[in-house]
Design a protein around this motif. Sequence first.
Motif, PDB file in Angstrom:
ATOM      1  N   ASP A   1     -13.476   8.174   1.765  1.00 50.17           N
ATOM      2  CA  ASP A   1     -13.572   8.369   0.226  1.00 50.17           C
ATOM      3  C   ASP A   1     -14.305   9.938   0.439  1.00 50.17           C
ATOM      4  OD1 ASP A   1     -15.050   8.940  -1.810  1.00 50.17           O
ATOM      5  OD2 ASP A   1     -14.838   6.970  -2.523  1.00 50.17           O
ATOM      6  N   LEU A   2     -13.338  10.787  -0.099  1.00 49.82           N
ATOM      7  CA  LEU A   2     -13.794  12.297   0.015  1.00 49.82           C
ATOM      8  C   LEU A   2     -14.984  12.677  -0.792  1.00 49.82           C
ATOM      9  CD1 LEU A   2     -10.255  13.939   0.182  1.00 49.82           C
ATOM     10  CD2 LEU A   2     -11.659  13.390   1.916  1.00 49.82           C
ATOM     11  N   LEU A   3     -15.386  11.731  -1.757  1.00 48.17           N
ATOM     12  CA  LEU A   3     -16.700  11.934  -2.597  1.00 48.17           C
ATOM     13  C   LEU A   3     -17.942  11.586  -2.061  1.00 48.17           C
ATOM     14  CD1 LEU A   3     -14.842  11.524  -6.138  1.00 48.17           C
ATOM     15  CD2 LEU A   3     -15.202  13.384  -4.908  1.00 48.17           C
ATOM     16  N   ASN A   4     -17.932  10.380  -1.401  1.00 54.33           N
ATOM     17  CA  ASN A   4     -19.121   9.588  -1.133  1.00 54.33           C
ATOM     18  C   ASN A   4     -19.126   9.349   0.421  1.00 54.33           C
ATOM     19  OD1 ASN A   4     -17.874   7.313  -0.825  1.00 54.33           O
ATOM     20  ND2 ASN A   4     -18.227   6.547  -2.568  1.00 54.33           N
ATOM     21  N   GLY A   5     -18.000   9.441   1.317  1.00 60.00           N
ATOM     22  CA  GLY A   5     -18.067   9.432   2.660  1.00 60.00           C
ATOM     23  C   GLY A   5     -18.055   7.941   3.083  1.00 60.00           C
ATOM     24  N   ASP A   6     -17.454   7.074   2.136  1.00 57.49           N
ATOM     25  CA  ASP A   6     -17.305   5.780   2.664  1.00 57.49           C
ATOM     26  C   ASP A   6     -16.233   5.655   3.242  1.00 57.49           C
ATOM     27  OD1 ASP A   6     -19.567   4.814   1.406  1.00 57.49           O
ATOM     28  OD2 ASP A   6     -18.313   3.783  -0.282  1.00 57.49           O
ATOM     29  N   LEU A  51      -6.357   4.678  -6.219  1.00 60.62           N
ATOM     30  CA  LEU A  51      -7.527   5.024  -5.383  1.00 60.62           C
ATOM     31  C   LEU A  51      -7.348   6.691  -5.417  1.00 60.62           C
ATOM     32  CD1 LEU A  51      -7.939   2.645  -2.655  1.00 60.62           C
ATOM     33  CD2 LEU A  51      -9.053   2.490  -4.930  1.00 60.62           C
ATOM     34  N   GLU A  52      -8.135   7.790  -6.000  1.00 59.28           N
ATOM     35  CA  GLU A  52      -8.169   8.920  -5.940  1.00 59.28           C
ATOM     36  C   GLU A  52      -9.307   9.565  -4.982  1.00 59.28           C
ATOM     37  OE1 GLU A  52      -6.027  10.057  -9.942  1.00 59.28           O
ATOM     38  OE2 GLU A  52      -8.023   9.928 -10.094  1.00 59.28           O
ATOM     39  N   ASP A  53      -8.881  10.772  -4.404  1.00 58.43           N
ATOM     40  CA  ASP A  53      -9.846  11.571  -3.501  1.00 58.43           C
ATOM     41  C   ASP A  53     -10.089  10.838  -2.364  1.00 58.43           C
ATOM     42  OD1 ASP A  53     -10.291  13.878  -4.983  1.00 58.43           O
ATOM     43  OD2 ASP A  53     -11.544  12.460  -6.573  1.00 58.43           O
ATOM     44  N   THR A  54      -8.962  10.071  -1.819  1.00 58.18           N
ATOM     45  CA  THR A  54      -9.012   9.110  -0.895  1.00 58.18           C
ATOM     46  C   THR A  54      -8.166   9.476   0.333  1.00 58.18           C
ATOM     47  OG1 THR A  54      -9.379   7.289  -2.296  1.00 58.18           O
ATOM     48  CG2 THR A  54      -8.764   6.557  -0.245  1.00 58.18           C
ATOM     49  N   LEU A  67       0.778  -1.062  -0.011  1.00 61.29           N
ATOM     50  CA  LEU A  67       0.173   0.131  -0.045  1.00 61.29           C
ATOM     51  C   LEU A  67       0.856   1.160   0.085  1.00 61.29           C
ATOM     52  CD1 LEU A  67      -2.671   1.467   0.267  1.00 61.29           C
ATOM     53  CD2 LEU A  67      -2.395   1.127   3.053  1.00 61.29           C
ATOM     54  N   ILE A  68       0.621   2.079  -0.893  1.00 61.74           N
ATOM     55  CA  ILE A  68       1.446   3.429  -0.899  1.00 61.74           C
ATOM     56  C   ILE A  68       0.554   4.638  -0.642  1.00 61.74           C
ATOM     57  CG2 ILE A  68       2.941   4.906  -2.482  1.00 61.74           C
ATOM     58  CD1 ILE A  68       3.635   2.352  -3.923  1.00 61.74           C
ATOM     59  N   ARG A 124       7.639   6.845  -7.826  1.00 65.14           N
ATOM     60  CA  ARG A 124       8.871   5.883  -7.803  1.00 65.14           C
ATOM     61  C   ARG A 124       8.630   4.732  -7.148  1.00 65.14           C
ATOM     62  NH1 ARG A 124      11.932   3.239  -9.072  1.00 65.14           N
ATOM     63  NH2 ARG A 124      14.129   3.314  -9.703  1.00 65.14           N
ATOM     64  N   ALA A 125       8.283   4.929  -5.870  1.00 64.17           N
ATOM     65  CA  ALA A 125       8.005   3.578  -4.999  1.00 64.17           C
ATOM     66  C   ALA A 125       7.174   2.384  -5.797  1.00 64.17           C
ATOM     67  CB  ALA A 125       7.445   4.103  -3.698  1.00 64.17           C
ATOM     68  N   ALA A 126       6.132   3.144  -6.602  1.00 63.90           N
ATOM     69  CA  ALA A 126       5.312   2.198  -7.224  1.00 63.90           C
ATOM     70  C   ALA A 126       5.765   1.323  -8.207  1.00 63.90           C
ATOM     71  CB  ALA A 126       4.091   2.682  -7.637  1.00 63.90           C
ATOM     72  N   ILE A 127       6.677   2.302  -8.994  1.00 67.25           N
ATOM     73  CA  ILE A 127       7.584   1.420 -10.173  1.00 67.25           C
ATOM     74  C   ILE A 127       8.393   0.214  -9.594  1.00 67.25           C
ATOM     75  CG2 ILE A 127       9.440   2.114 -11.900  1.00 67.25           C
ATOM     76  CD1 ILE A 127       8.002   4.700 -12.325  1.00 67.25           C
ATOM     77  N   GLU A 128       9.088   0.659  -8.368  1.00 64.74           N
ATOM     78  CA  GLU A 128       9.820  -0.242  -7.830  1.00 64.74           C
ATOM     79  C   GLU A 128       9.272  -1.382  -7.549  1.00 64.74           C
ATOM     80  OE1 GLU A 128      14.010  -1.012  -7.673  1.00 64.74           O
ATOM     81  OE2 GLU A 128      13.181   0.898  -8.409  1.00 64.74           O
ATOM     82  N   CYS A 129       7.963  -1.463  -6.953  1.00 65.58           N
ATOM     83  CA  CYS A 129       7.229  -2.850  -6.495  1.00 65.58           C
ATOM     84  C   CYS A 129       6.250  -3.004  -7.387  1.00 65.58           C
ATOM     85  CB  CYS A 129       6.926  -2.634  -5.168  1.00 65.58           C
ATOM     86  SG  CYS A 129       5.834  -1.279  -4.630  1.00 65.58           S
ATOM     87  N   GLY A 130       6.253  -2.731  -8.807  1.00 62.46           N
ATOM     88  CA  GLY A 130       4.881  -2.920  -9.488  1.00 62.46           C
ATOM     89  C   GLY A 130       4.634  -4.469  -9.920  1.00 62.46           C
ATOM     90  N   GLN A 131       5.714  -5.183  -9.794  1.00 63.33           N
ATOM     91  CA  GLN A 131       5.757  -6.486  -9.995  1.00 63.33           C
ATOM     92  C   GLN A 131       4.586  -7.342  -8.982  1.00 63.33           C
ATOM     93  OE1 GLN A 131       9.111  -9.029  -8.812  1.00 63.33           O
ATOM     94  NE2 GLN A 131       9.811  -6.929  -9.041  1.00 63.33           N
ATOM     95  N   LYS A 132       4.503  -6.741  -7.936  1.00 61.68           N
ATOM     96  CA  LYS A 132       3.462  -7.155  -6.989  1.00 61.68           C
ATOM     97  C   LYS A 132       1.993  -6.464  -6.784  1.00 61.68           C
ATOM     98  CE  LYS A 132       5.449 -10.149  -3.923  1.00 61.68           C
ATOM     99  NZ  LYS A 132       5.027 -11.300  -3.442  1.00 61.68           N
ATOM    100  N   ASN A 133       1.208  -6.905  -6.103  1.00 62.58           N
ATOM    101  CA  ASN A 133      -0.282  -6.020  -6.146  1.00 62.58           C
ATOM    102  C   ASN A 133       0.030  -4.825  -5.315  1.00 62.58           C
ATOM    103  OD1 ASN A 133      -1.801  -8.062  -7.626  1.00 62.58           O
ATOM    104  ND2 ASN A 133      -1.769  -9.244  -5.718  1.00 62.58           N
ATOM    105  N   VAL A 134      -0.426  -3.941  -6.113  1.00 66.19           N
ATOM    106  CA  VAL A 134       0.046  -2.456  -5.368  1.00 66.19           C
ATOM    107  C   VAL A 134      -1.112  -1.662  -5.281  1.00 66.19           C
ATOM    108  CG1 VAL A 134       1.500  -0.233  -5.362  1.00 66.19           C
ATOM    109  CG2 VAL A 134       2.537  -2.474  -6.179  1.00 66.19           C
ATOM    110  N   VAL A 135      -1.537  -1.096  -4.404  1.00 60.42           N
ATOM    111  CA  VAL A 135      -2.531  -0.002  -4.334  1.00 60.42           C
ATOM    112  C   VAL A 135      -2.006   1.410  -3.785  1.00 60.42           C
ATOM    113  CG1 VAL A 135      -4.644   0.814  -3.065  1.00 60.42           C
ATOM    114  CG2 VAL A 135      -4.397  -1.637  -3.442  1.00 60.42           C
ATOM    115  N   ILE A 136      -2.215   2.492  -4.887  1.00 60.55           N
ATOM    116  CA  ILE A 136      -1.994   3.746  -4.564  1.00 60.55           C
ATOM    117  C   ILE A 136      -3.074   4.450  -3.829  1.00 60.55           C
ATOM    118  CG2 ILE A 136      -0.721   5.691  -5.282  1.00 60.55           C
ATOM    119  CD1 ILE A 136       0.393   4.047  -7.505  1.00 60.55           C
ATOM    120  N   ALA A 137      -2.790   5.094  -2.875  1.00 60.52           N
ATOM    121  CA  ALA A 137      -3.993   5.960  -2.261  1.00 60.52           C
ATOM    122  C   ALA A 137      -3.588   7.191  -2.480  1.00 60.52           C
ATOM    123  CB  ALA A 137      -4.457   5.426  -1.041  1.00 60.52           C
TER     124      ALA A 137
END
Length: 539
Positions: free
Chosen positions: A177-182, A147-150, A6-7, A16-29
Amino acid sequence: MITDVLIIGGGGAAARAAIECGQKNVVIASKGLFGKSGCTVMAEGGYNAVLNEKDSFEKHYSDTMKGGGYINDKKLVDVLVKNAPNEFKNLEKFGCIFDRSESAEFAQRPFGGQSFNRTCYSGDRTGHEMIAGLMEYLNKFERIKILEDTMAIKLIVDEVEENGKKLKKCFGAVFLDLLNGDIYPVYAKSTILATGGAGQIYPITSNPKQKVGDGFAIAYREGVELVDMEMVQFHPTGMLGTGILVTEAVRGEGGILYNKNKERFMKNYDSKRMELSTRDVVAKAIYNEIQEGRGIDGGVYLDVTHLEPEVIKEKLETMFSQFKLVGVDIRKEPMKVAPTAHHFMGGIKINEDCETNISGLFACGEVAGGLHGANRLGGNALAETQVFGSIAGRNALNYAEEKIDISKVYDSVEKYIEKLKNTFKGSNSGNNVYSLIDELKNTMWDFVSISRDENGLKTALEKINEIAGKKVLINGVVDFSKKLELENMVLVSKIVINSALLRKESRGAHFRNDYPKTNEECTGNFVAVDGKINFVKIE
């Protein structure tokens, strides 16, 4: 949601961190739009790297330590200077295009506090070029989810026992979630914080609206160490009254500062380096000129009219366009500038592997402290995003290879979310959260900005404690998110103030009117953790 890595963040370090570990499942928030809401995309000046045989790692190291008042983490500085060149060349592989000389070598301009012209650039939009290349390259990785607006509101940390020892471990984070409040968790084997700084605790700042110190706050609440939090850099030249940055590249290309009396006043503060002195020196000089009545409309002049018009349009294109919008042609008339809150030298304490004191939690970019000491040299921040972003990504990737039982934290996280949702239901009475945020910002500007003293710092602490005790009116997800932001801003501001009170000297960006000299007994770092601030002396 469960992922390997999780980034949390949306700028150059996160990418840059995401590129380095992109071979795994990565979530960018990202709290805003990924690649567009961080500070990297706004960075104009350049990227420091030793690329010329006449330059050296030793010179870059020395300049960085001297600029930082010798309280930098030496190991981090060593990592930066030795890895910056390769990471710069990686940026070209990712698709970034940088200016070159007539001999096809990378063009490098002079920046403040540096003994060699080592700042690489792409006109005056270097950060924009970098983030464009990074985002384009990220499209190669199919296992990265964005994930954006998070907004990250809590790190998931639990105590575990390993090899007979108890330690804290991070298992991801809880988001709004800044759009729907979840409100929901993202569980992860390893987590990287790349959330940037907290310039928005001041009313005049170059930072985008998202930079309120969320990363500092959510980390500190879980027992993460914060270092050098009193060290807040005020960029000397913000567009007067707006905080919009006027890049150091303007001075690097030959821009001259003068006051209302047409005096080139930097000769009185640093006669050798003049406008290319370090940012702390130039900011204090401008502040002093304004305070002593030699300013113009609350600022000073920055002039490039002596440069060739073609140079201005080619190398300072963004500045030319920026001032043109407000009716100022910088080819023919000077700019009006004043200091603006810009960069946090302080932040999460990391080692050279970007590890924090919590297992499974890494940090990189501006949210991490220690590298810059008391003052950051211009051009070192963009290099920092790539050098430490790659290290954080690589080590988070390796950590995610371990067998980690995430299920043990499910129950406690669900209970936390349910409790938080009850506070989200709203309050029919209380103070307007925006008014309280403005009050905090103005307090920080009045008492905890370029010039500080004990009485002012204590006054600020009292006022911020009063703000913290006030009830907030909540009517919907926006008010709720702002309430959470205010809580983070209060916490970060209090740590800044308390650290500034303890540092009874002037060093780098930290200037105390009541202690105007540097005290060698204070050559060390203030580390905030678990409600205490400890001093660690550097021998």
